[in-house]
Write a protein that holds these residues in place. Structure first.
Motif, mmCIF file in Angstrom:
data_model
loop_
_atom_site.group_PDB
_atom_site.id
_atom_site.type_symbol
_atom_site.label_atom_id
_atom_site.label_comp_id
_atom_site.label_asym_id
_atom_site.label_seq_id
_atom_site.Cartn_x
_atom_site.Cartn_y
_atom_site.Cartn_z
ATOM 1 N N ASP A 185 0.927 -0.661 -0.321
ATOM 2 C CA ASP A 185 -0.003 -0.125 -0.406
ATOM 3 C C ASP A 185 1.056 0.859 -0.577
ATOM 4 O O ASP A 185 0.763 2.320 -0.938
ATOM 5 C CB ASP A 185 -0.790 -0.014 1.272
ATOM 6 C CG ASP A 185 -2.203 -1.138 1.077
ATOM 7 O OD1 ASP A 185 -2.453 -1.323 0.257
ATOM 8 O OD2 ASP A 185 -2.533 -2.015 2.158
ATOM 9 N N LEU A 186 2.142 1.176 1.108
ATOM 10 C CA LEU A 186 2.873 2.683 0.995
ATOM 11 C C LEU A 186 4.705 1.822 1.029
ATOM 12 O O LEU A 186 4.934 1.020 1.295
ATOM 13 C CB LEU A 186 2.465 3.346 2.289
ATOM 14 C CG LEU A 186 3.467 4.480 2.597
ATOM 15 C CD1 LEU A 186 3.020 5.704 1.932
ATOM 16 C CD2 LEU A 186 2.892 4.887 4.179
ATOM 17 N N VAL A 187 4.580 3.033 -0.163
ATOM 18 C CA VAL A 187 6.580 2.679 -0.175
ATOM 19 C C VAL A 187 6.992 3.563 -0.339
ATOM 20 O O VAL A 187 6.481 5.481 0.119
ATOM 21 C CB VAL A 187 6.932 2.466 -1.693
ATOM 22 C CG1 VAL A 187 8.419 2.599 -2.339
ATOM 23 C CG2 VAL A 187 5.733 1.609 -2.563
ATOM 24 N N ILE A 188 7.970 3.782 1.018
ATOM 25 C CA ILE A 188 8.765 4.676 1.722
ATOM 26 C C ILE A 188 10.446 4.422 1.197
ATOM 27 O O ILE A 188 10.779 3.406 1.658
ATOM 28 C CB ILE A 188 8.593 4.999 3.485
ATOM 29 C CG1 ILE A 188 7.372 4.770 3.767
ATOM 30 C CG2 ILE A 188 9.393 5.895 3.991
ATOM 31 C CD1 ILE A 188 7.166 4.626 5.253
ATOM 32 N N ARG A 189 10.751 5.367 0.247
ATOM 33 C CA ARG A 189 12.512 5.721 1.171
ATOM 34 C C ARG A 189 12.898 7.133 0.766
ATOM 35 O O ARG A 189 13.023 7.843 1.065
ATOM 36 C CB ARG A 189 12.901 5.487 -1.013
ATOM 37 C CG ARG A 189 14.119 6.107 -1.164
ATOM 38 C CD ARG A 189 14.669 5.727 -2.571
ATOM 39 N NE ARG A 189 15.659 5.180 -2.654
ATOM 40 C CZ ARG A 189 16.389 4.282 -3.801
ATOM 41 N NH1 ARG A 189 16.080 3.067 -4.199
ATOM 42 N NH2 ARG A 189 18.271 4.259 -3.732
ATOM 43 N N THR A 190 13.923 6.658 1.998
ATOM 44 C CA THR A 190 14.413 7.321 2.872
ATOM 45 C C THR A 190 15.928 7.950 1.943
ATOM 46 O O THR A 190 16.111 7.904 0.711
ATOM 47 C CB THR A 190 15.096 7.037 4.237
ATOM 48 O OG1 THR A 190 16.147 6.204 3.623
ATOM 49 C CG2 THR A 190 14.388 6.398 4.923
ATOM 50 N N SER A 191 16.394 9.571 2.198
ATOM 51 C CA SER A 191 17.516 9.708 1.479
ATOM 52 C C SER A 191 17.190 10.959 0.619
ATOM 53 O O SER A 191 18.557 11.546 -0.025
ATOM 54 C CB SER A 191 18.801 8.984 1.046
ATOM 55 O OG SER A 191 18.651 8.882 -0.404
ATOM 56 N N GLY A 192 15.755 10.825 0.577
ATOM 57 C CA GLY A 192 15.978 11.829 -1.227
ATOM 58 C C GLY A 192 16.345 11.221 -2.134
ATOM 59 O O GLY A 192 15.304 11.961 -3.518
ATOM 60 N N GLU A 193 16.575 9.698 -2.746
ATOM 61 C CA GLU A 193 16.436 9.639 -4.447
ATOM 62 C C GLU A 193 15.095 9.232 -4.774
ATOM 63 O O GLU A 193 14.170 8.622 -3.196
ATOM 64 C CB GLU A 193 17.548 8.500 -4.425
ATOM 65 C CG GLU A 193 18.891 8.496 -3.468
ATOM 66 C CD GLU A 193 19.261 9.038 -4.904
ATOM 67 O OE1 GLU A 193 18.975 9.726 -5.846
ATOM 68 O OE2 GLU A 193 20.506 9.713 -4.547
ATOM 69 N N GLN A 194 15.070 9.144 -5.536
ATOM 70 C CA GLN A 194 13.564 9.022 -6.094
ATOM 71 C C GLN A 194 13.694 7.627 -7.180
ATOM 72 O O GLN A 194 13.110 7.689 -8.478
ATOM 73 C CB GLN A 194 12.524 10.626 -6.883
ATOM 74 C CG GLN A 194 12.192 11.042 -5.456
ATOM 75 C CD GLN A 194 12.011 12.423 -5.648
ATOM 76 O OE1 GLN A 194 10.970 12.280 -7.023
ATOM 77 N NE2 GLN A 194 12.008 13.436 -5.317
ATOM 78 N N ARG A 195 13.890 6.988 -6.728
ATOM 79 C CA ARG A 195 13.803 5.685 -7.357
ATOM 80 C C ARG A 195 13.861 4.460 -7.045
ATOM 81 O O ARG A 195 13.293 4.303 -5.531
ATOM 82 C CB ARG A 195 15.428 4.745 -7.774
ATOM 83 C CG ARG A 195 15.622 6.245 -8.477
ATOM 84 C CD ARG A 195 17.539 5.442 -9.407
ATOM 85 N NE ARG A 195 18.814 4.936 -7.571
ATOM 86 C CZ ARG A 195 19.016 6.350 -7.641
ATOM 87 N NH1 ARG A 195 18.785 7.340 -7.347
ATOM 88 N NH2 ARG A 195 19.216 6.159 -6.584
ATOM 89 N N ILE A 196 12.864 3.303 -7.792
ATOM 90 C CA ILE A 196 12.289 1.978 -7.307
ATOM 91 C C ILE A 196 13.532 0.963 -7.212
ATOM 92 O O ILE A 196 13.276 0.135 -5.832
ATOM 93 C CB ILE A 196 11.202 1.422 -8.330
ATOM 94 C CG1 ILE A 196 10.031 2.095 -8.435
ATOM 95 C CG2 ILE A 196 10.938 -0.020 -8.110
ATOM 96 C CD1 ILE A 196 9.449 3.029 -6.886
ATOM 97 N N SER A 197 14.896 0.669 -7.820
ATOM 98 C CA SER A 197 15.679 0.137 -7.161
ATOM 99 C C SER A 197 15.623 -1.207 -7.516
ATOM 100 O O SER A 197 15.593 -1.849 -6.730
ATOM 101 C CB SER A 197 16.095 0.520 -6.425
ATOM 102 O OG SER A 197 17.276 1.802 -6.489
ATOM 103 N N ASN A 198 14.667 -1.917 -8.030
ATOM 104 C CA ASN A 198 14.268 -3.014 -8.757
ATOM 105 C C ASN A 198 13.800 -4.429 -7.402
ATOM 106 O O ASN A 198 13.920 -4.756 -6.728
ATOM 107 C CB ASN A 198 15.156 -4.163 -8.528
ATOM 108 C CG ASN A 198 15.711 -5.305 -9.498
ATOM 109 O OD1 ASN A 198 13.987 -5.648 -10.382
ATOM 110 N ND2 ASN A 198 16.354 -5.578 -9.570
ATOM 111 N N PHE A 199 12.813 -3.317 -7.061
ATOM 112 C CA PHE A 199 12.132 -3.373 -5.459
ATOM 113 C C PHE A 199 10.679 -3.325 -5.722
ATOM 114 O O PHE A 199 9.890 -2.376 -5.888
ATOM 115 C CB PHE A 199 12.575 -2.020 -4.705
ATOM 116 C CG PHE A 199 12.073 -3.110 -3.127
ATOM 117 C CD1 PHE A 199 12.281 -4.284 -2.842
ATOM 118 C CD2 PHE A 199 11.419 -2.136 -2.141
ATOM 119 C CE1 PHE A 199 11.944 -4.159 -1.283
ATOM 120 C CE2 PHE A 199 10.764 -2.165 -0.791
ATOM 121 C CZ PHE A 199 11.101 -3.586 -0.462
ATOM 122 N N LEU A 200 10.267 -5.173 -5.793
ATOM 123 C CA LEU A 200 8.379 -5.465 -5.559
ATOM 124 C C LEU A 200 7.945 -4.795 -6.499
ATOM 125 O O LEU A 200 7.119 -4.120 -6.777
ATOM 126 C CB LEU A 200 8.016 -4.285 -4.140
ATOM 127 C CG LEU A 200 8.852 -5.330 -3.078
ATOM 128 C CD1 LEU A 200 8.159 -4.452 -1.455
ATOM 129 C CD2 LEU A 200 8.405 -7.182 -3.004
#
Length: 246
Positions: A185-200
């Motif tokens: 339902d919700l994806v959180i990414r830290t550090s300011g980067e805005q990529r999915i990086s091959n995740f789910l």
């Protein structure tokens, strides 16, 4: 102000996935080695896991180590594997105390044998826990996951266990590592980067995204709460119109 008071506990995301990014930059800012950042990142893991369980989040998935991470310098990879083993041993009592079940996704056969043993032990000791499922994505890559699913489905077609006409979204989902988990339902990414990086990639098809400048070792309960509040302020339409949702 405690941001938790603004969270609607009747509208919680069922499944939160977090890309824990920024350990290396956090350490560099302090003039330390990357390993120092990874070590401090475990504190954020503990606080985030406990905060999610306390709120009533049913599923939390953490991107702990990707298939691409094997390409990092050997010293860093070795450090991460040692940290995984020590963290599993250290956090087992916390998982038991909070009634949290540990799960894992990814090609874990690539992990060192001691890491595989420790992982299997913690999974076994927490398998009856029911409050929340904590999934660690280890040696995980979504493209590899999807290819693996297609291979298994192809074998079933070849052996006449499945007809091509019967292949649909549900069949593919059942052959993914996450077959026992709901979509994210919700994806959180830290550090300011805005990529999915091959995740789910499959599982986040209709997820809401939340990007924060906070580096992972600095991520705390208040940051989690802000992400959930942002999620709750959005309208999730799943392809429908606003009028249909209302």
């Amino acid at each position: 102000m405690d941001r938790k008071i603004t969270i609607n506990t009747e509208k919680l995301p069922r499944h939160i996935a977090i890309i824990m990014d920024g350990n290396g930059r956090w350490a560099k800012q302090k003039g330390m080695l990357r390993a120092f950042g990874h070590e401090n990142g475990t504190k954020s893991v503990r606080e985030t896991v406990e905060a999610c369980a306390k709120l009533g989040i049913e599923n939390l998935t953490l991107y702990a180590f990707s298939t691409e991470n094997w390409n990092r310098p050997k010293l860093e990879v070795d450090t991460l594997m040692k940290l995984l083993v020590s963290s599993l041993k250290k956090e087992l009592p916390t998982l038991k105390e909070n009634n949290i079940r540990l799960n894992t996704i990814g090609n874990t056969n690539m992990l060192p044998e001691n890491a595989q043993r420790e992982l299997a032990d913690v999974i076994q000791q927490t398998k009856q826990n029911t409050r929340m499922v904590l999934t660690l994505a280890l040696s995980y890559g979504s493209r590899e996951e999807i290819i693996s699913a297609i291979r298994h489905i192809s074998e079933k077609v070849k052996n006449n266990q499945l007809q091509t006409a019967d292949i649909n979204e549900q069949v593919l989902a059942q052959h993914l590592y996450t077959h026992n988990l709901p979509d994210v339902d919700l994806v959180i990414r830290t550090s300011g980067e805005q990529r999915i990086s091959n995740f789910l990639l499959w599982q986040i098809a209709y997820a809401e995204f939340y990007f924060t400048e906070v580096l992972w070792p600095d991520f705390r309960e208040k940051d989690l709460n802000e992400a959930i509040i942002s999620y709750q302020n959005r309208e999730r339409r799943f392809g429908k119109t606003s009028e249909q949702i209302k």
